[in-house]
Design a protein around this motif. Structure first.
Motif, PDB file in Angstrom:
ATOM      1  N   TRP A 199    -125.571   4.539 -44.400  1.00 48.74           N
ATOM      2  CA  TRP A 199    -125.545   5.060 -45.772  1.00 48.74           C
ATOM      3  C   TRP A 199    -126.149   4.047 -46.752  1.00 48.74           C
ATOM      4  O   TRP A 199    -126.948   4.397 -47.623  1.00 48.74           O
ATOM      5  CB  TRP A 199    -124.116   5.393 -46.199  1.00 48.74           C
ATOM      6  CG  TRP A 199    -123.726   6.792 -45.884  1.00 48.74           C
ATOM      7  CD1 TRP A 199    -122.972   7.214 -44.836  1.00 48.74           C
ATOM      8  CD2 TRP A 199    -124.083   7.960 -46.607  1.00 48.74           C
ATOM      9  NE1 TRP A 199    -122.832   8.567 -44.869  1.00 48.74           N
ATOM     10  CE2 TRP A 199    -123.505   9.058 -45.947  1.00 48.74           C
ATOM     11  CE3 TRP A 199    -124.833   8.195 -47.752  1.00 48.74           C
ATOM     12  CZ2 TRP A 199    -123.651  10.361 -46.388  1.00 48.74           C
ATOM     13  CZ3 TRP A 199    -124.980   9.494 -48.199  1.00 48.74           C
ATOM     14  CH2 TRP A 199    -124.401  10.552 -47.517  1.00 48.74           C
ATOM     15  N   VAL A 200    -125.755   2.786 -46.632  1.00 48.86           N
ATOM     16  CA  VAL A 200    -126.265   1.753 -47.537  1.00 48.86           C
ATOM     17  C   VAL A 200    -127.773   1.588 -47.357  1.00 48.86           C
ATOM     18  O   VAL A 200    -128.519   1.489 -48.328  1.00 48.86           O
ATOM     19  CB  VAL A 200    -125.526   0.418 -47.303  1.00 48.86           C
ATOM     20  CG1 VAL A 200    -126.206  -0.724 -48.029  1.00 48.86           C
ATOM     21  CG2 VAL A 200    -124.090   0.528 -47.756  1.00 48.86           C
ATOM     22  N   ALA A 201    -128.223   1.555 -46.107  1.00 46.52           N
ATOM     23  CA  ALA A 201    -129.659   1.394 -45.844  1.00 46.52           C
ATOM     24  C   ALA A 201    -130.459   2.552 -46.432  1.00 46.52           C
ATOM     25  O   ALA A 201    -131.547   2.353 -46.983  1.00 46.52           O
ATOM     26  CB  ALA A 201    -129.907   1.281 -44.346  1.00 46.52           C
ATOM     27  N   SER A 202    -129.905   3.757 -46.337  1.00 48.80           N
ATOM     28  CA  SER A 202    -130.630   4.901 -46.918  1.00 48.80           C
ATOM     29  C   SER A 202    -130.658   4.805 -48.436  1.00 48.80           C
ATOM     30  O   SER A 202    -131.675   5.131 -49.070  1.00 48.80           O
ATOM     31  CB  SER A 202    -129.993   6.218 -46.477  1.00 48.80           C
ATOM     32  OG  SER A 202    -128.704   6.378 -47.045  1.00 48.80           O
ATOM     33  N   GLY A 203    -129.565   4.341 -49.049  1.00 51.97           N
ATOM     34  CA  GLY A 203    -129.550   4.167 -50.507  1.00 51.97           C
ATOM     35  C   GLY A 203    -130.546   3.116 -50.956  1.00 51.97           C
ATOM     36  O   GLY A 203    -131.256   3.298 -51.957  1.00 51.97           O
ATOM     37  N   ILE A 204    -130.603   2.022 -50.206  1.00 47.68           N
ATOM     38  CA  ILE A 204    -131.575   0.966 -50.536  1.00 47.68           C
ATOM     39  C   ILE A 204    -132.998   1.497 -50.359  1.00 47.68           C
ATOM     40  O   ILE A 204    -133.880   1.250 -51.191  1.00 47.68           O
ATOM     41  CB  ILE A 204    -131.319  -0.287 -49.661  1.00 47.68           C
ATOM     42  CG1 ILE A 204    -129.992  -0.937 -50.047  1.00 47.68           C
ATOM     43  CG2 ILE A 204    -132.470  -1.273 -49.767  1.00 47.68           C
ATOM     44  CD1 ILE A 204    -129.519  -2.017 -49.092  1.00 47.68           C
ATOM     45  N   GLY A 205    -133.210   2.237 -49.288  1.00 47.88           N
ATOM     46  CA  GLY A 205    -134.538   2.821 -49.074  1.00 47.88           C
ATOM     47  C   GLY A 205    -134.935   3.789 -50.185  1.00 47.88           C
ATOM     48  O   GLY A 205    -136.092   3.805 -50.625  1.00 47.88           O
ATOM     49  N   LEU A 206    -133.993   4.595 -50.662  1.00 51.05           N
ATOM     50  CA  LEU A 206    -134.281   5.506 -51.773  1.00 51.05           C
ATOM     51  C   LEU A 206    -134.587   4.732 -53.055  1.00 51.05           C
ATOM     52  O   LEU A 206    -135.480   5.123 -53.830  1.00 51.05           O
ATOM     53  CB  LEU A 206    -133.105   6.462 -51.999  1.00 51.05           C
ATOM     54  CG  LEU A 206    -132.933   7.550 -50.944  1.00 51.05           C
ATOM     55  CD1 LEU A 206    -131.617   8.289 -51.157  1.00 51.05           C
ATOM     56  CD2 LEU A 206    -134.101   8.524 -50.990  1.00 51.05           C
TER      57      LEU A 206
END
Length: 148
Positions: A30-37
């Protein structure tokens, strides 16, 4: 993106007997996807700061939980001597461990009575956990079927 990451994160969570595994991995996804966004949206500063705090938090929590957290172990064994059950329980209590889940059943193998036991043991110290397992393995008339 949010729906897809939710499915991927949920797929990493596994429940095995009395243990839940994969929660940190799911949160990390979840955190990695938020950072990617954030990076994909052009918010580079937010992405870099979020990455820094995420890595810092994961490392600090790993060290903290290893020091204060309880380690869970699953043990399954069988014995023909009922005294062994009391000896094992006393050893666990003496080693400052806790039995959080316990099941025992009595079976007959021919004319011999056998106790089949499954238990989850929680300890703070890996050395004490090793002492408990060594003690269990050295008991007479005891067969360990599984240690996890």
């Amino acid at each position: 993106v949010v729906t897809g990451i939710g499915f991927i994160g949920a797929g990493t969570i596994i429940i095995q007997r009395q243990f839940v595994r994969g929660l940190t991995t799911a949160a990390g996804i979840w955190v990695a996807s938020g950072i990617g966004l954030a990076i994909g949206g052009g918010m580079y500063g937010v992405g870099i700061v979020a990455t820094f705090f995420t890595l810092l938090g994961l490392e600090l929590l790993t060290v903290l939980f290893k020091r204060i957290g309880l380690h869970s172990s699953f043990v399954q064994f069988s014995t023909g001597q009922q005294e062994n059950l009391q000896k094992i329980t006393n050893m666990i209590v003496h080693s400052e461990g806790r039995i959080t889940n316990y099941s025992a059943r009595k079976e007959f193998q021919g004319d011999r009575q056998v106790y089949c036991v499954s238990m989850v043991i929680k300890t703070r110290d890996n050395d004490k956990e090793g002492d408990i397992f060594t003690f269990i393995q050295n008991l007479p008339d005891l067969m360990i079927e599984k240690i996890e």
